[in-house]
Design an enzyme around this catalytic site. Structure first.
Site, mmCIF file in Angstrom:
data_model
loop_
_atom_site.group_PDB
_atom_site.id
_atom_site.type_symbol
_atom_site.label_atom_id
_atom_site.label_comp_id
_atom_site.label_asym_id
_atom_site.label_seq_id
_atom_site.Cartn_x
_atom_site.Cartn_y
_atom_site.Cartn_z
ATOM 1 N N SER A 12 0.864 -1.165 0.024
ATOM 2 C CA SER A 12 -0.033 -0.049 0.058
ATOM 3 C C SER A 12 0.908 1.029 0.075
ATOM 4 O O SER A 12 2.120 1.171 0.404
ATOM 5 C CB SER A 12 -0.883 0.109 1.296
ATOM 6 O OG SER A 12 -1.572 1.194 1.487
ATOM 7 N N TYR A 46 -2.354 -0.398 10.340
ATOM 8 C CA TYR A 46 -2.570 -0.754 8.848
ATOM 9 C C TYR A 46 -1.081 -0.302 8.404
ATOM 10 O O TYR A 46 -0.570 -0.974 7.544
ATOM 11 C CB TYR A 46 -3.740 -0.149 8.414
ATOM 12 C CG TYR A 46 -3.706 -0.440 6.952
ATOM 13 C CD1 TYR A 46 -4.120 -1.631 6.339
ATOM 14 C CD2 TYR A 46 -3.453 0.633 6.275
ATOM 15 C CE1 TYR A 46 -4.253 -1.857 5.165
ATOM 16 C CE2 TYR A 46 -3.486 0.392 4.830
ATOM 17 C CZ TYR A 46 -3.833 -0.857 4.206
ATOM 18 O OH TYR A 46 -3.935 -1.068 2.833
#
Length: 254
Positions: free
Chosen positions: A138, A151
């Site tokens: 990501s 995250y």
């Protein structure tokens, strides 16, 4: 790297981005696409088979948080059937900072385990043929979304781990790279929770920014696999794939 007649294992190949990527992969005339996913989706498997009947599509139920020993057993079964596997795609991910341990287990530990397990079969020191690992990270692995620090940290770990695997390619024969999407229209973005509820509207705020479709992501994922650039850190944002030049601030000297 041409994907024709290749055997690919795809962890989480039935999710939003994952399913679109699987659709793109079968169009490349693979020999086998083996999908490992937590949730069975017979309709999706049937669709993939219909897109290109020449490709053998196989599904195995798999929770990426399973212990390393169980992952190794599953891979033994797959390798016994296919004999060779060319590419491993690690695509599992959750975005829910309420679930700290599970976020780390799914986004990072599971990826480490599948990578470690497949080295039993690929490592050239053991007589293996080598292989290619595509780890889906990501953009938060470069710059955190501070409202979801767990995250973001898990995705930064993916980048760091993959860089190490890439630098070991001359030892193991295994190449590796990361593809790191920006904000993408998936259920992942709509459903996630911030750490300690520091921002109750973080999902809505993210979706106020420009996004990309899962199809654009999928097409660029496959492009990155075909490019097969060892050690690449690909940013995939707004439908565009571009390499990131990582800045070195320290060198171990080893």
């Amino acid at each position: 790297m041409a994907l024709t007649n290749k055997n690919i294992i795809f962890v989480a190949g039935l999710g939003g981005i994952g399913l679109d990527t699987s659709r793109e992969l079968v169009k490349r005339d693979l020999k086998n696409l083996v999908i490992l996913d937590r949730i069975d989706n017979p309709a999706a498997i049937a669709e993939l088979k219909a897109i290109n009947p020449k490709v053998t599509v196989t599904f195995y139920p798999y929770d990426v948080t399973t212990p390393l020993t169980e992952t190794t057993k599953l891979l033994k079964t797959i390798f016994a059937q296919l004999k060779t596997v060319d590419v491993l795609i690690n695509g599992a991910g959750i975005l829910d900072d309420h679930q700290i341990e599970r976020t780390i287990a799914v986004n990072f530990t599971g990826l480490v385990n599948t990578t470690t397990a497949i080295l039993d079969f690929w490592d050239k020191r053991k007589g293996g043929p080598g292989g290619v690992i595509c780890n889906i990270g990501s953009v938060t692995g470069f710059n955190a979304i501070y409202q979801v620090p767990v995250y973001s940290a898990s995705k930064a770990a993916v980048v760091s781990f993959t860089q190490s695997i890439a630098k070991l390619a001359n030892v193991t024969g295994v190449t590796a790279f990361t593809v790191n999407p920006g904000i993408t229209k998936t259920t992942l973005v709509h459903k996630f929770n911030s750490w300690l509820d520091v921002e109750t509207r973080v999902a809505e705020k993210l979706l106020e920014h420009p996004t990309q479709t899962t199809l654009a992501c999928a097409q660029n994922f496959v492009k990155a696999i075909e490019l097969n650039k060892n050690g690449a850190i690909w940013k995939l944002d707004l439908g565009t794939l571009e390499p990131i030049e990582w800045t070195k601030h320290w060198d171990s000297g080893i």
